[in-house]
Write a protein that holds these residues in place. Sequence first.
Motif, mmCIF file in Angstrom:
data_model
loop_
_atom_site.group_PDB
_atom_site.id
_atom_site.type_symbol
_atom_site.label_atom_id
_atom_site.label_comp_id
_atom_site.label_asym_id
_atom_site.label_seq_id
_atom_site.Cartn_x
_atom_site.Cartn_y
_atom_site.Cartn_z
ATOM 1 N N SER A 1 0.841 -1.205 0.000
ATOM 2 C CA SER A 1 0.000 0.000 0.000
ATOM 3 C C SER A 1 0.873 1.251 0.000
ATOM 4 O O SER A 1 0.608 2.201 -0.744
ATOM 5 C CB SER A 1 -0.917 0.022 1.228
ATOM 6 N N ARG B 1 -7.248 -4.227 -2.267
ATOM 7 C CA ARG B 1 -6.536 -2.989 -2.588
ATOM 8 C C ARG B 1 -5.675 -3.076 -3.844
ATOM 9 O O ARG B 1 -5.291 -2.057 -4.388
ATOM 10 C CB ARG B 1 -5.629 -2.604 -1.421
ATOM 11 N N ARG C 1 0.900 3.133 -3.604
ATOM 12 C CA ARG C 1 -0.046 4.249 -3.536
ATOM 13 C C ARG C 1 0.635 5.588 -3.276
ATOM 14 O O ARG C 1 0.114 6.621 -3.686
ATOM 15 C CB ARG C 1 -1.069 3.999 -2.434
ATOM 16 N N ALA D 1 -2.041 -0.603 -7.234
ATOM 17 C CA ALA D 1 -3.063 -0.354 -6.222
ATOM 18 C C ALA D 1 -4.340 0.033 -6.956
ATOM 19 O O ALA D 1 -4.289 0.714 -7.987
ATOM 20 C CB ALA D 1 -2.621 0.755 -5.284
#
Length: 189
Positions: free
Chosen positions: A13, A65, A17, A77
């Motif tokens: 993540s 995700r 991201r 993502a």
Amino acid sequence: MDKRHTKISKFLSYVLRHRPDEIGINLDSAGWVAIDWLRAASAAHGTEFTRTELDYVVEHNDKQRFAISDDGLRIRASQGHSIDVALGYESRMPPELLYHGTAERHLPGIRLHGLVKGERHHVHLSDDRGTARSVGQRHGKVIVLEVRAGEMVRAGFSFYISANGVWLTEAVPYEYLLEPDPGTHGQPN
């Protein structure tokens, strides 16, 4: 997911991201990176994982995700980026009502500015109250706001849906929000 898979998920993540530069990778304009490059760069920076572990994290992440490309060679993502990517989602008609879970302490700012994307590309919304409540609980005493998405579309706003079912929009002006009554424990009427 167990502790190891959760650690990998949080790492993914972060780099996919927000900070791919932390491990020296570059995402393409749509947020994709070759899995082999990601694994090699991650290992070089102290976070090693197998392809099997990666596949497990993608498949079992409770919020889905991440997405793997159809050819199985790239990953990205699904939403939530603070870096510049064009996910390529097409405008879609949302349900009449969507939901946004947040901490009660954010209400004064929301009353002034509505829901804003902040450092992300979009405001994230759910099509069910339970998911919104779950998201909002991460931030403190939760409230769930109803978003009159159908009215927003009729007023010219666009909505998109991510690969993992999160509804996205640029902003939600306060006049399209319904707050919960104080006696309903965070539930709108």
